[in-house]
Design an enzyme around this catalytic site. Structure first.
Site, mmCIF file in Angstrom:
data_model
loop_
_atom_site.group_PDB
_atom_site.id
_atom_site.type_symbol
_atom_site.label_atom_id
_atom_site.label_comp_id
_atom_site.label_asym_id
_atom_site.label_seq_id
_atom_site.Cartn_x
_atom_site.Cartn_y
_atom_site.Cartn_z
ATOM 1 N N SER A 162 0.805 -1.238 0.000
ATOM 2 C CA SER A 162 0.000 0.000 0.000
ATOM 3 C C SER A 162 0.832 1.279 0.000
ATOM 4 O O SER A 162 0.290 2.351 -0.288
ATOM 5 C CB SER A 162 -0.931 0.029 1.205
ATOM 6 N N LYS A 171 0.680 3.275 -3.120
ATOM 7 C CA LYS A 171 -0.534 4.034 -3.465
ATOM 8 C C LYS A 171 -0.309 5.555 -3.417
ATOM 9 O O LYS A 171 -0.934 6.314 -4.154
ATOM 10 C CB LYS A 171 -1.665 3.672 -2.501
ATOM 11 N N TYR A 201 -2.370 -2.472 -10.755
ATOM 12 C CA TYR A 201 -2.405 -2.326 -9.288
ATOM 13 C C TYR A 201 -1.511 -3.370 -8.603
ATOM 14 O O TYR A 201 -0.666 -3.020 -7.763
ATOM 15 C CB TYR A 201 -3.859 -2.438 -8.813
ATOM 16 N N TYR A 224 -4.303 3.418 7.597
ATOM 17 C CA TYR A 224 -5.627 2.783 7.570
ATOM 18 C C TYR A 224 -6.503 3.397 8.659
ATOM 19 O O TYR A 224 -6.408 4.586 8.922
ATOM 20 C CB TYR A 224 -5.522 1.256 7.750
ATOM 21 N N VAL A 267 0.984 -3.871 3.924
ATOM 22 C CA VAL A 267 0.840 -5.166 4.612
ATOM 23 C C VAL A 267 2.113 -5.994 4.650
ATOM 24 O O VAL A 267 2.179 -6.989 5.369
ATOM 25 C CB VAL A 267 -0.236 -6.096 4.007
HETATM 26 N N1 GLN Z 1 -1.605 -5.307 -2.301
HETATM 27 C C1 GLN Z 1 -2.310 -5.194 -1.057
HETATM 28 C C2 GLN Z 1 -3.778 -5.439 -1.261
HETATM 29 O O1 GLN Z 1 -4.317 -4.968 -2.195
HETATM 30 C C3 GLN Z 1 -2.073 -3.864 -0.472
HETATM 31 C C4 GLN Z 1 -2.840 -3.671 0.809
HETATM 32 C C5 GLN Z 1 -2.006 -3.106 1.886
HETATM 33 O O2 GLN Z 1 -0.788 -2.996 1.852
HETATM 34 N N2 GLN Z 1 -2.702 -2.787 2.931
HETATM 35 O O3 GLN Z 1 -4.443 -6.086 -0.509
#
Ligand code: GLN
Length: 313
Positions: A69, A72, A197, A249, A267
Site C-alpha cells: 500500500s 498508493k 495495481y 488505515y 501489509v
Molecule cells: N496489495 C495489497 C492489497 O491490495 C495492499 C494492501 C495493503 O498494503 N494494505 O491487498
C-alpha cells in the site's frame, strides 16, 4: 540542528530498535497474500536520511520487501501529474472511511459509489486506472520509472513471486474492481487495471529506498540531494494530507496523536514516513498489529517522535 539530531540518532537507534523488536511476537505476518507469509516475524529495520544524504540505519534495514500500500501514495501523485486534481477527484473522494482498507461496504451504501479516498484499496485500484498510458504495460512502465526516479535507484524492480501470489489470491480486490466497473468509476478492462495495481504493490524496495522517496516529500517535491524538482508542491501537499488522515488505515487518528507525522504503511510491514524539512524515513517490520500496521515499527516511531519532538501537531 539536523547534524546533532543525527548524532543522537546514531547513539540511540540500535538500542531502541532492539527494545521495539521485543514486541514483534505480538504481531502477525500477513498471510492473505501467501507469498508475504514467508517474511520473518522478528525482523525490524529502519533507515533515516537527511537532505545531505547522511543516514542512520539499524536492524534488518537491508531486507528487501514489497511496497504494497505504500505504493498508493506515489501512483496517486503520478495520476495527479498526468490528469490534474479535477479529473482524479471526480472519481475518488478525500475522506477517511474508518473501515478496513479492503472494505467495500461504503461503495454500496454511500452515493455516488466512488471510493472514499485514494489510499484504501478501492481508491488505489481506481487511481491505477487513471495513470497515463495506452495499455497496462505502458502504465506499469511509467509507474516503475517514476518510482526509480524518486528512490534514485535504477535497479528498483518487481518481486514476481509476490505479484503472482497476489494476482492468484486477490479475490476481494477483484470483487472491488468489478463493483467499481459496475458503478462506472473504472472505465478500462478490469483485469488490466488489477494487473497495474498488483504490479505496483509488488515493487521491491529496502528501507533506504523508502527513506529517499520520503525525503522528496519532506522537501515538498524536490530531491534535496540532487536539487531536481520531481513533483509539484501542490501534489505533495495533497499526498501528505492523505497520509496524515488515511495513511495508517483506520489507525490513522491514533498514529497522528502518538507520532504526528505523515506516513503510509503496507501489509508487507513497511512504513514510509517523514519529518518535514528534515528527514525521510523507511521502516520494515513484517509482524502487523490488528489494524494491519507494523507493530514494532509503530512502536519505534512513537518513541522516536516523542524523544525528538517530531509531531507537527
Ligand atoms: N496489495 C495489497 C492489497 O491490495 C495492499 C494492501 C495493503 O498494503 N494494505 O491487498
Amino acid at each position: 540542528m539536523s547534524e546533532s539530531t543525527m548524532d543522537r540518532l546514531n547513539a540511540l537507534l540500535p538500542e531502541w530498535l532492539e527494545t521495539s523488536r521485543l514486541h514483534t511476537g505480538q504481531g502477525k505476518v500477513a498471510s492473505y497474500i501467501p507469498e508475504l507469509f514467508k517474511a520473518s516475524q522478528d525482523d525490524l529495520g529502519i533507515h533515516i536520511m537527511d537532505a545531505e544524504g547522511n543516514h542512520v540505519s539499524a536492524g534488518d534495514c537491508g531486507v528487501p520487501f514489497t511496497m504494497q500500500s505504500i505504493s498508493k501514495v506515489f501512483t496517486l501523485i503520478l495520476a495527479l501529474m498526468d490528469h490534474g486534481e479535477e479529473a482524479v477527484f471526480f472519481n475518488v473522494g478525500k475522506e477517511p472511511t474508518g473501515d478496513d482498507y479492503d472494505s467495500m461496504i461504503k461503495l454500496e451504501l454511500v452515493e455516488p459509489g466512488i471510493p472514499f479516498n485514494p489510499l484504501i484499496n478501492a481508491g488505489a485500484i481506481t487511481v491505477s486506472s487513471l495513470v497515463g498510458g495506452d495499455c497496462k504495460e505502458e502504465k506499469s512502465r511509467r509507474i516503475l520509472e517514476f518510482f526509480r526516479k524518486l528512490a534514485h535507484n535504477e535497479r528498483l524492480g518487481y518481486n514476481e513471486d509476490v505479484y503472482r501470489s497476489e494476482s492468484e489470491s486477490g479475490h476481494l480486490n477483484r470483487s472491488l474492481a468489478y463493483f467499481l466497473k459496475h458503478n462506472g468509476v473504472i472505465k478500462d478492462d478490469v483485469e488490466d487495471v488489477l494487473a497495474v495495481y498488483f504490479r505496483h504493490c509488488s515493487i521491491e524496495v529496502t528501507c533506504a529506498d523508502l527513506a529517499r522517496m520520503a525525503l522528496v516529500l519532506a522537501y515538498n517535491g524536490t530531491d534535496p540531494i540532487t536539487g531536481e524538482e520531481l513533483i509539484p508542491r501542490r501534489y505533495v501537499q495533497i499526498a501528505k494530507t492523505f497520509m496524515t488522515t488515511c495513511g495508517m488505515y483506520n489507525a490513522s487518528g491514533e498514529f497522528a496523536i502518538e507520532v504526528g507525522l505523515p506516513a503510509k504503511s503496507g501489509v508487507s510491514g513497511g512504513i514510509l514516513t517523514l519529518v518535514p524539512g528534515q528527514f525521510g524515513i523507511g521502516v520494515i517490520g513484517p509482524a502487523l498489529n490488528r489494524k494491519g500496521n507494523s507493530l514494532a515499527g509503530v512502536h519505534l516511531l512513537e518513541r522516536l517522535s516523542k524523544e525528538f519532538d517530531w509531531s507537527f501537531f
